[in-house]
Design an enzyme around this catalytic site. Structure first.
Site, PDB file in Angstrom:
ATOM      1  N   GLY A  10      12.003  -9.929  -6.309  1.00 14.68           N
ATOM      2  CA  GLY A  10      11.118  -9.439  -7.372  1.00 14.68           C
ATOM      3  C   GLY A  10       9.934 -10.354  -7.660  1.00 14.68           C
ATOM      4  O   GLY A  10       9.201 -10.146  -8.614  1.00 14.68           O
ATOM      5  N   ARG A  21       1.272   7.655  -6.826  1.00 11.05           N
ATOM      6  CA  ARG A  21       0.973   7.620  -5.387  1.00 11.05           C
ATOM      7  C   ARG A  21       1.514   8.864  -4.706  1.00 11.05           C
ATOM      8  O   ARG A  21       2.292   9.607  -5.307  1.00 11.05           O
ATOM      9  CB  ARG A  21       1.656   6.425  -4.703  1.00 11.05           C
ATOM     10  CG  ARG A  21       2.047   5.420  -5.623  1.00 11.05           C
ATOM     11  CD  ARG A  21       3.244   4.570  -5.417  1.00 11.05           C
ATOM     12  NE  ARG A  21       3.206   3.566  -6.477  1.00 11.05           N
ATOM     13  CZ  ARG A  21       2.880   2.295  -6.297  1.00 11.05           C
ATOM     14  NH1 ARG A  21       2.689   1.837  -5.099  1.00 11.05           N
ATOM     15  NH2 ARG A  21       2.785   1.481  -7.317  1.00 11.05           N
ATOM     16  N   ASP A  54       3.538   5.262   0.131  1.00 17.92           N
ATOM     17  CA  ASP A  54       3.716   4.661  -1.206  1.00 17.92           C
ATOM     18  C   ASP A  54       2.554   3.747  -1.565  1.00 17.92           C
ATOM     19  O   ASP A  54       2.458   3.297  -2.704  1.00 17.92           O
ATOM     20  CB  ASP A  54       5.040   3.880  -1.282  1.00 17.92           C
ATOM     21  CG  ASP A  54       5.185   2.887  -0.143  1.00 17.92           C
ATOM     22  OD1 ASP A  54       5.190   3.329   1.021  1.00 17.92           O
ATOM     23  OD2 ASP A  54       5.289   1.680  -0.408  1.00 17.92           O
ATOM     24  N   ASN A  55       1.694   3.474  -0.594  1.00 19.44           N
ATOM     25  CA  ASN A  55       0.531   2.643  -0.881  1.00 19.44           C
ATOM     26  C   ASN A  55      -0.752   3.459  -0.873  1.00 19.44           C
ATOM     27  O   ASN A  55      -1.834   2.915  -0.663  1.00 19.44           O
ATOM     28  CB  ASN A  55       0.427   1.490   0.123  1.00 19.44           C
ATOM     29  CG  ASN A  55       1.524   0.460  -0.086  1.00 19.44           C
ATOM     30  OD1 ASN A  55       2.070   0.349  -1.189  1.00 19.44           O
ATOM     31  ND2 ASN A  55       1.860  -0.280   0.948  1.00 19.44           N
ATOM     32  N   ASP A 111      -2.531  -2.238  -3.208  1.00 23.92           N
ATOM     33  CA  ASP A 111      -1.582  -3.089  -2.494  1.00 23.92           C
ATOM     34  C   ASP A 111      -2.209  -3.907  -1.382  1.00 23.92           C
ATOM     35  O   ASP A 111      -2.275  -3.500  -0.223  1.00 23.92           O
ATOM     36  CB  ASP A 111      -0.382  -2.284  -1.970  1.00 23.92           C
ATOM     37  CG  ASP A 111       0.739  -2.342  -2.995  1.00 23.92           C
ATOM     38  OD1 ASP A 111       0.532  -3.003  -4.033  1.00 23.92           O
ATOM     39  OD2 ASP A 111       1.796  -1.754  -2.776  1.00 23.92           O
TER      40      ASP A 111
END
Ligand code: AMP
Ligand code: MG
Length: 468
Positions: A118, A175, A244-245, A254
């Site tokens: 994380g 996204r 997802d980007n 990103d």
């Protein structure tokens, strides 16, 4: 301390599959390393109190913080994902009632962290700050960077490294992957709610349109075409264009293994994990198209009740992508070469230039500067091409040369980023600040020439890395 945030978290009205409530880790020794004065002003925050305010914002555990859930195709393979190292503090409204997602990146584990810790290194967060703000100043749509903080922790990467947090600002973090997650759910209302929410948030002007779903899709396609053209204009390689980007806002998002071209090579790849060149420089528009097709699949039933018809509508739209992209690309390249008006040989002239640049390994950015200031003729192998360009310019309509916002004088080159970041590791931030200051005005003729040069053979950086 009184909060200056004016949070209004519309995203939390969505069904619960789209987020989890999260909290950033507590870091007792947070230290502000970089802050963005212009963005502080844009958000209507108080410049004078910002340093203390941002540290207390991260330590605040009473607010409704959350992380977003999403899925995505990573290098073509479908996976369930989510903000594995990001917590959204909230949606902030500035004095003009403009809405911004305020997100911490690198603030600790969330339910979506999988095997990750994380966290992020200070170096990678500073890198994102430099490149994203450079993109903004190049007039390219992007998420922004408000601040970078040192967490005071050392995290395990290539040995122990300083940890960092980036305060990232976006128009919205929705996204293609958010829709892919919704499409997995059996309940259709999840997709419908997400789509209506996205329309209201990103394109409220079309909400009343009778075909609002299709109109919205068209807007997203248009935004992506424009973004791809802009990346080509400045030689930007994103490096990890997974679904997802790809933000529906059309913001570049990103900044992992991204890099700018030094020498021109249409097949250039920097990312260490992109072994087949899926996200190579010239492949990016095709990938954007592929990602847009994945997005369309998730909302087909809302495009038209009749599925066959819905597919036909989308196919026709995506077929027009290539044509539109080509038209805009040609226009952009002509602008870079200061040619206007129409001539059927323009494309040939441009391709010839790119071929010469490729074969003779010319620097992408500096070649256009040399063409602009008549220096290109110093290369014997360019003389013939250059005389054709000058001949071609004779049929130009009147051109306003002072307004050149096509050819940047400075870009965030990899070897310079590495150099200033390495110096900052030793506590010397002077060149980092200077570099950022120069990148603030990339079209100015006043930039420091040390930051303009391409890398020498031993300065060249051949690979960039994700997840650092
Ligand atoms: P990216 O390709 O950088 O967008 O990351 C892909 C996914 O991996 C996202 O869901 C990220 O949140 C997640 N991720 C990246 N780095 C970490 C990390 N250090 N810990 C947990 N998750 C991460
Ligand atoms: Mg990502």
């Amino acid at each position: 301390m009184l909060s200056q945030w004016n949070f209004n978290n519309s995203y939390l009205q969505l069904p619960k599959i789209f987020f989890s409530k999260t909290k950033p880790n507590q870091f007792p020794n947070l230290e502000l390393i970089l802050k963005n004065q212009k963005l502080i002003d844009k958000l209507s925050l108080d410049r004078n109190k910002f340093n203390k305010f941002i540290v207390t914002s991260i330590a605040d555990d009473k607010q409704d913080f959350y992380s977003q859930a999403y899925a995505g195709h990573q290098f073509g393979h479908f996976t369930i994902l989510g903000d594995g190292r990001a917590t959204l503090l909230g949606e902030h409204l500035n004095k003009k009632s403009e809405r911004f997602d305020i997100q911490l990146k690198g603030s600790g584990k969330t339910p979506y962290s999988r095997n990750g810790d994380g966290k992020g290194t200070l170096k990678s967060m500073l890198r994102e700050y430099i490149v994203s703000e450079a993109m903004h100043n190049l007039n390219i749509k992007t998420t922004r960077s408000l601040a970078v903080l040192k967490t005071g922790e050392r995290i395990m990467r290539n040995g122990f490294e300083e940890g960092g947090i980036l305060v990232r600002v976006a128009e919205s973090h929705i996204r293609v992957g958010t829709f892919q997650l919704a499409a997995l759910s059996k309940e259709r209302k999840n997709i419908e709610e997400l789509l209506d929410y996205s329309i209201k948030r990103l394109h409220p002007e079309i909400y009343e349109h009778k075909d609002r779903h299709l109109e919205f899709y068209k807007k997203i396609v248009e935004n992506q075409i424009n973004l791809m053209i802009e990346w080509q204009r400045v030689g930007f390689i994103h490096g990890v264009m997974n679904t997802d980007n790809m933000a529906l806002s059309g913001e570049t998002i990103d900044y992992g293994p991204c890099a700018f071209l030094d020498e021109y090579n249409p097949n250039k790849v920097f990312s260490s994990i992109d072994q087949k060149g899926r996200y190579a420089f010239n492949n990016q528009p095709k990938i954007a198209l592929w990602n847009l097709a994945r997005f369309a699949e998730t909302i087909l039933h809302l495009i038209h009740k009749d599925q066959t018809l819905a597919i036909k509508i989308i196919e026709d739209l995506l077929k027009s992508f290539e044509k539109k992209y080509y038209e805009l690309w040609l226009k952009m390249m002509k602008n870079k070469l200061q040619i206007n008006n129409h001539n059927e040989k323009d494309e040939k002239l441009i391709i010839e230039l790119l071929d010469l640049m490729h074969v003779f390994k010319l620097d992408f950015t500096n070649t256009f500067i040399e063409i602009d200031n008549d220096q290109i003729k110093k290369h014997d192998f360019m003389k013939n091409w250059y005389s054709k360009l000058k001949e071609r310019r004779k049929i130009n309509k009147k051109f306003n040369k002072t307004n050149d916002k096509y050819n940047p004088k400075i870009i965030p080159r990899n070897h310079i980023i590495e150099k200033v970041l390495n110096e900052s590791e030793n506590g010397n931030y002077d060149n980092l600040y200077k570099f950022i200051e120069n990148l603030n005005e990339p079209y100015s003729n006043e930039v420091n020439s040390n930051f303009q040069k391409g890398p020498s053979e031993d300065e060249k950086i051949h690979q960039t890395f994700c997840g650092t």
